[in-house]
Design a protein around this motif. Structure first.
Motif, mmCIF file in Angstrom:
data_model
loop_
_atom_site.group_PDB
_atom_site.id
_atom_site.type_symbol
_atom_site.label_atom_id
_atom_site.label_comp_id
_atom_site.label_asym_id
_atom_site.label_seq_id
_atom_site.Cartn_x
_atom_site.Cartn_y
_atom_site.Cartn_z
ATOM 1 N N GLY A 30 7.400 1.033 80.748
ATOM 2 C CA GLY A 30 8.152 2.101 81.446
ATOM 3 C C GLY A 30 7.767 3.265 80.751
ATOM 4 O O GLY A 30 6.798 3.721 80.648
ATOM 5 N N TYR A 31 8.941 4.306 80.300
ATOM 6 C CA TYR A 31 8.605 5.676 79.590
ATOM 7 C C TYR A 31 7.836 5.334 78.527
ATOM 8 O O TYR A 31 7.269 6.446 77.897
ATOM 9 C CB TYR A 31 10.063 6.281 79.661
ATOM 10 N N LEU A 32 7.923 4.395 77.628
ATOM 11 C CA LEU A 32 7.037 4.173 76.497
ATOM 12 C C LEU A 32 5.879 3.404 76.636
ATOM 13 O O LEU A 32 5.327 2.917 75.744
ATOM 14 C CB LEU A 32 7.957 3.496 75.567
ATOM 15 N N SER A 33 5.366 3.359 77.987
ATOM 16 C CA SER A 33 4.070 2.779 78.277
ATOM 17 C C SER A 33 2.997 3.082 77.441
ATOM 18 O O SER A 33 2.765 4.574 77.090
ATOM 19 C CB SER A 33 3.732 3.052 79.690
ATOM 20 N N ASP A 168 20.824 2.502 86.018
ATOM 21 C CA ASP A 168 19.576 1.965 86.548
ATOM 22 C C ASP A 168 19.134 2.799 87.887
ATOM 23 O O ASP A 168 18.295 3.387 88.274
ATOM 24 C CB ASP A 168 19.261 0.583 87.240
ATOM 25 N N ASN A 169 20.309 2.886 88.802
ATOM 26 C CA ASN A 169 20.342 4.022 90.007
ATOM 27 C C ASN A 169 20.092 5.398 89.617
ATOM 28 O O ASN A 169 19.378 5.975 90.495
ATOM 29 C CB ASN A 169 21.563 3.716 90.891
ATOM 30 N N VAL A 170 20.621 5.849 88.632
ATOM 31 C CA VAL A 170 20.381 7.187 88.222
ATOM 32 C C VAL A 170 19.107 7.412 87.792
ATOM 33 O O VAL A 170 18.196 8.370 88.354
ATOM 34 C CB VAL A 170 21.331 7.569 86.916
ATOM 35 N N ILE A 171 18.350 6.560 87.217
ATOM 36 C CA ILE A 171 16.679 6.468 86.831
ATOM 37 C C ILE A 171 16.029 6.670 88.069
ATOM 38 O O ILE A 171 15.083 7.345 88.176
ATOM 39 C CB ILE A 171 16.478 5.669 85.825
ATOM 40 N N PRO A 185 17.686 12.271 82.243
ATOM 41 C CA PRO A 185 18.884 11.812 83.226
ATOM 42 C C PRO A 185 20.142 12.228 82.554
ATOM 43 O O PRO A 185 20.201 12.206 81.273
ATOM 44 C CB PRO A 185 18.767 10.221 82.952
ATOM 45 N N ARG A 186 21.038 12.681 83.204
ATOM 46 C CA ARG A 186 22.248 13.517 83.050
ATOM 47 C C ARG A 186 23.594 12.794 83.387
ATOM 48 O O ARG A 186 24.608 13.299 83.039
ATOM 49 C CB ARG A 186 22.315 14.876 83.108
ATOM 50 N N LYS A 187 23.536 12.129 84.449
ATOM 51 C CA LYS A 187 24.765 11.433 85.176
ATOM 52 C C LYS A 187 25.126 10.258 84.533
ATOM 53 O O LYS A 187 24.639 9.603 83.508
ATOM 54 C CB LYS A 187 24.483 11.356 86.500
ATOM 55 N N GLY A 188 26.579 10.013 84.685
ATOM 56 C CA GLY A 188 27.168 8.887 84.274
ATOM 57 C C GLY A 188 27.149 8.794 82.628
ATOM 58 O O GLY A 188 27.366 9.945 82.044
ATOM 59 N N PHE A 189 26.982 7.730 82.150
ATOM 60 C CA PHE A 189 27.033 7.695 80.606
ATOM 61 C C PHE A 189 25.757 8.311 79.813
ATOM 62 O O PHE A 189 25.577 8.134 78.660
ATOM 63 C CB PHE A 189 26.794 6.258 80.201
ATOM 64 N N THR A 194 21.035 8.155 75.364
ATOM 65 C CA THR A 194 19.850 8.276 75.802
ATOM 66 C C THR A 194 19.668 7.140 76.723
ATOM 67 O O THR A 194 19.006 7.251 77.837
ATOM 68 C CB THR A 194 18.665 8.072 74.895
ATOM 69 N N SER A 195 20.142 5.931 76.407
ATOM 70 C CA SER A 195 19.580 4.898 77.114
ATOM 71 C C SER A 195 21.184 4.155 77.606
ATOM 72 O O SER A 195 21.657 3.099 77.226
ATOM 73 C CB SER A 195 18.893 3.707 76.350
ATOM 74 N N ALA A 196 21.497 4.622 78.856
ATOM 75 C CA ALA A 196 22.798 4.326 79.265
ATOM 76 C C ALA A 196 22.894 2.785 80.092
ATOM 77 O O ALA A 196 23.659 2.037 79.950
ATOM 78 C CB ALA A 196 23.470 5.207 80.347
#
Length: 260
Positions: A30-33, A168-171, A185-189, A194-196
């Protein structure tokens, strides 16, 4: 001590080791690949192979129990409902979530194999607890469905699953087709952590631990945090390194809103 509790004890010890280790060795996907985790395969394929054992093995336990006719002193309906929560999550995680992934990222085979191993042992722990004629001492009668534990745990589980799937949908929708840039990412939680998506998943298994009121469920919740907590912290550090003060000013926690 029975084999079951020996395996549980070993898994509990491993959860502590994994929790500590992940502060030093970042999970390379993922982002930490990263390139230091060895060979990689297609992300969608890896997710299916990694997560499917959790679904397949508990489904096997459930079908075997249904066909066996064994009387464990519990309501079969209650057992099937509790197993259903687990199977619902892992059906979505194994066969729907991977198909929704975008991009061409890859997952290290080593990470995939470690995930497979955990999911296999975890399905064993959950399956044995639910369907063993001796482990739960007939605690799941029909009135368990009206117990505070089941009602509260179910609400928490459903809320966690909703948060996880929404996050997951936001991402997935941060980028337009063909875009390779990173965005915050800024929506929802994601307003709070950082990791909603991880917060949602951890919430699910806390709910499952409560609704089953079991050491098996508790161990799963502990393992979930041991795996996702350090990774969430690493993601915060990654965002701060890439976006600097823009991200730091958001004052997000890592995985649990307002706490950590």
């Amino acid at each position: 001590m029975s084999t079951y509790y020996i395996i549980m004890t070993c898994m509990a010890v491993m959860a502590v080791i994994v929790f500590i280790a992940l502060f030093f060795f970042k999970a390379g996907y993922g982002y930490l690949s990263a390139s230091n985790w060895g060979p990689k395969i297609n992300n969608r394929t890896a997710w299916i192979i990694m997560e499917a054992p959790a679904f397949i093995f508990l489904l096997y336990y459930t079908v075997r129990f249904a066909l066996s006719g064994v009387d464990t002193g519990n309501s079969k309906a209650v057992l099937y409902i509790m197993a259903g929560f687990y199977l619902l999550h892992y059906f979505q995680r194994s066969f729907i979530f991977p198909l929704l992934l975008k991009g061409k990222s890859k997952m290290p085979i080593a990470v995939m194999l470690m995930g497979m191993t955990f999911n296999t042992f975890n399905a064993y722990i959950i399956g044995e607890w639910l369907y063993s004629p001796t482990l739960n001492a007939g605690m799941y009668q029909t009135d368990w469905l009206w117990s505070p534990q089941f009602i509260i745990g179910t609400i928490i589980f459903i809320a966690g699953m909703a948060i996880n799937m929404h996050s997951d949908n936001v991402i997935r929708h941060l980028r337009k087709p063909g875009d390779t840039k990173h965005y915050i990412p800024r929506k929802g939680f994601y307003k709070y952590v950082t990791s909603a998506n991880y917060f949602g998943e951890f919430t699910e298994w806390v709910g499952f631990a409560i609704l089953t009121w079991s050491p098996a469920g508790l161990l799963f919740a502990i393992w979930t945090f041991a795996n996702l907590g350090p990774r969430a912290k690493s993601l915060t550090e990654k965002y701060e390194a890439e976006f600097g003060e823009e991200y730091k000013r958001l004052n997000k926690k890592h995985i649990i809103p307002f706490i950590w």
